[in-house]
Design a protein around this motif. Structure first.
Motif, mmCIF file in Angstrom:
data_model
loop_
_atom_site.group_PDB
_atom_site.id
_atom_site.type_symbol
_atom_site.label_atom_id
_atom_site.label_comp_id
_atom_site.label_asym_id
_atom_site.label_seq_id
_atom_site.Cartn_x
_atom_site.Cartn_y
_atom_site.Cartn_z
ATOM 1 N N ALA A 70 0.800 -1.234 0.000
ATOM 2 C CA ALA A 70 0.000 0.000 0.000
ATOM 3 C C ALA A 70 0.826 1.275 0.000
ATOM 4 O O ALA A 70 0.294 2.345 -0.295
ATOM 5 N N GLY A 71 2.117 1.195 0.347
ATOM 6 C CA GLY A 71 2.895 2.424 0.435
ATOM 7 C C GLY A 71 2.350 3.330 1.514
ATOM 8 O O GLY A 71 2.184 2.929 2.663
ATOM 9 N N ILE A 72 2.007 4.556 1.130
ATOM 10 C CA ILE A 72 1.423 5.480 2.110
ATOM 11 C C ILE A 72 -0.093 5.593 1.939
ATOM 12 O O ILE A 72 -0.733 6.446 2.563
ATOM 13 N N GLY A 73 -0.677 4.719 1.105
ATOM 14 C CA GLY A 73 -2.134 4.671 1.001
ATOM 15 C C GLY A 73 -2.739 5.488 -0.118
ATOM 16 O O GLY A 73 -3.927 5.810 -0.075
ATOM 17 N N SER A 74 -1.958 5.800 -1.150
ATOM 18 C CA SER A 74 -2.471 6.628 -2.245
ATOM 19 C C SER A 74 -3.642 5.972 -2.969
ATOM 20 O O SER A 74 -4.632 6.639 -3.311
ATOM 21 N N LEU A 75 -3.554 4.669 -3.206
ATOM 22 C CA LEU A 75 -4.611 3.991 -3.958
ATOM 23 C C LEU A 75 -5.889 3.871 -3.138
ATOM 24 O O LEU A 75 -6.986 4.124 -3.644
ATOM 25 N N THR A 76 -5.750 3.470 -1.891
ATOM 26 C CA THR A 76 -6.927 3.397 -1.023
ATOM 27 C C THR A 76 -7.602 4.767 -0.923
ATOM 28 O O THR A 76 -8.833 4.878 -0.980
ATOM 29 N N THR A 77 -6.795 5.807 -0.795
ATOM 30 C CA THR A 77 -7.338 7.174 -0.714
ATOM 31 C C THR A 77 -8.111 7.530 -1.966
ATOM 32 O O THR A 77 -9.220 8.091 -1.895
ATOM 33 N N ALA A 78 -7.544 7.243 -3.146
ATOM 34 C CA ALA A 78 -8.213 7.577 -4.409
ATOM 35 C C ALA A 78 -9.544 6.845 -4.530
ATOM 36 O O ALA A 78 -10.544 7.411 -4.993
#
Length: 515
Positions: A70-78
């Protein structure tokens, strides 16, 4: 401020994504540059994250999101931002996996911002951060499900997985085999497991290299992807560098959208210059054009416009496979670094020609060459005998095409008059066409070489091959003219000038479809 120049205030969803992208840019500076490549740590820019989130069909109701790597959550956020802006979510459960300690604090910050927005919108929010290996975790969940135990249910998966090969005997491969999957790259491993964890009707969107579209190494992954699921959307980038330009990633990427358990229908194919291209090219293609029913390996063809569709129809409709022609193609048998003691810079009476891609010269072979780094010959002895083939006419292709070459398939013809020898060696970075291990008929070989070097074949090949490597397996799934046509083509070839070859091929194709 005048009425014609009023400031546009971002929506709450847009502000959320801007805040998280700022976190991503800061976290990016803290990663160890010397290990990012080996860990596959290329985080998703906001524009790309929005593009992935935009592929989902339905983000209403109860969302249970899977985001591995997830890294820092960019995809979940989008995904959450779009669900709030365009749909009617009731609840959101964000399930994220991330191993990098540097990123975990920033992932927590991003999820906290998502929670704040959800609460403002009266949407129930829960987050589960897993600071552990996704492969081990996913296999445990799948095995628990097989035992009939109650496990977490996911209905949305959004992924930018790491792009790293995994060893055939490695821990990851053994774990995968426990749940019936065989694949050799972390990205295909992550996608396969995520898809298996989804409930029926669940949607998966991922951005990965295009390499899974063809080749034997991804046969089982394509099985997992396509069996009892619907491949709904494909998005390709015209540039190899624009998707992750901030991280200098040289990779031909593709975004794909799959719905688990849905019946297969047409496929929406989009092509754009970059993630925020204002005028992407969109085409609806029948599935049998994307995955040919006659190809048992189920290569995925990405045909972005009607012109490419016509190319696919013309080349794909030719009558012959290599089996029909009675020939085959193999990877060169000589692996230079494994037989260093037998390499010879200059040929002598006890050696045979050793052909590397450096010897290719506009459709022919220039051998021997002075002043090159590669050896020109291989000692012929008991150790090397099985690596050689009888001298004669062969068509060779480069397994790797250079950046400056216009074609992916670069073919040259080896002829027996190059050297007065009984046997010849082809190095492992070449593929060679042969008749049951022996030479080809001269005019047939010349016609085959011209056909492979044509612009039409190159354009067709690029529809399913998304990288610069050309494997023997890729050449086997091409369609070819019949033997008589290839012989006539060989008789007509005066040179390997591109215009001359393309004119001959055009006549050949026209004659085939006119008859």
């Amino acid at each position: 401020m005048t009425s014609t120049a009023q400031e546009i205030i971002p929506s709450a969803s847009e502000q959320l994504q801007q805040q998280v992208d700022a976190i991503r840019e800061h976290a990016n500076t803290l990663l160890d540059e010397s290990t990012r490549g080996s860990k596959g740590q290329f985080m998703t820019p906001s524009s790309v994250a929005k593009l992935l989130a935009g592929q989902f069909d339905n983000l209403s109701g109860e969302l249970s999101i899977l985001d591995a790597g997830a890294g820092i959550g960019s995809l979940t956020t989008a995904l959450i931002a779009r669900s709030i802006a365009e749909f009617s979510p009731i609840s959101v459960t964000a399930n994220t996996w991330e191993l990098e300690p540097v990123l975990l604090d920033y992932l927590g910050q991003s999820l906290a911002l998502n929670q704040t927005l959800c609460e403002q919108e009266q949407i129930q929010f829960e987050s589960n951060v897993h600071p552990e290996d996704f492969i081990s975790s996913a296999v445990e969940l799948l095995q628990a499900r097989q035992r009939g135990e109650q496990t977490v249910i996911f209905n949305k998966a959004i992924l930018n997985p790491p792009y790293l090969k995994i060893a055939a005997s490695g821990r990851e491969r053994n774990l995968l085999r426990n749940v019936g999957v065989e694949t050799g790259n972390l990205y295909s491993c992550f996608v396969a497991l995520a898809l298996m964890l989804l409930e029926d009707g669940g949607e998966l969107v991922a951005i990965t290299p295009r390499s899974f579209c063809n080749g034997p190494y991804f046969n089982d992954f394509r099985r997992v992807l396509l069996d009892q699921n619907a491949l709904c959307k494909l998005h390709v980038f015209e540039s190899r560098t624009r998707a992750f330009k901030g991280d200098k990633v040289l990779q031909e990427n593709i975004i794909f959208h799959v719905v688990k358990g849905r019946s297969q229908g047409d496929v929406e194919i989009t092509s754009s210059t970059c993630a925020d291209d204002p005028e992407p090219q969109i085409r609806i293609a029948p599935f049998n054009e994307v995955v040919s029913p006659s190809n048992p390996d189920r290569f995925i063809h990405v045909v972005t416009n009607d012109f490419e569709a016509q190319i696919a129809k013309r080349i794909g409709g030719l009558p012959c496979s290599l089996d029909d022609l009675g020939i085959n193609t193999s990877t060169g048998k000589v692996v230079d670094f494994r037989t260093r003691e037998n390499l010879r810079q200059d040929p002598d009476e006890n050696s045979v020609p050793l052909i590397f891609p450096v010897h290719f010269d506009n459709g022919s072979i220039d051998w021997p060459q002075k002043g090159i780094k590669k050896p020109n010959a291989l000692a012929r002895n008991r150790d090397t005998e099985k690596q050689l083939v009888p001298n004669g006419h062969y068509v060779l292709t480069k397994r790797l095409s250079a950046k400056e070459e216009n074609r992916r398939i670069v073919a040259s013809m080896y002829t027996p008059d190059i050297a007065d020898v009984e046997m010849v060696g082809f190095e492992n970075k070449t593929n060679y066409f042969h008749a049951n291990g022996g030479p080809l008929e001269p005019y047939f070989a010349k016609g085959l070489c011209a056909y492979l070097n044509s612009t039409l074949v190159d354009q067709y090949f690029r529809q399913f091959n998304g990288h610069t490597q050309v494997n023997a397996a890729d050449l086997r799934v091409l369609r070819y003219p019949n033997t008589l046509t290839l012989v006539r083509l060989g008789q007509a070839v005066q040179s390997y000038d591109q215009k001359h070859i393309d004119e001959l091929i055009q006549v050949l194709i026209d004659d085939h479809y006119a008859s």
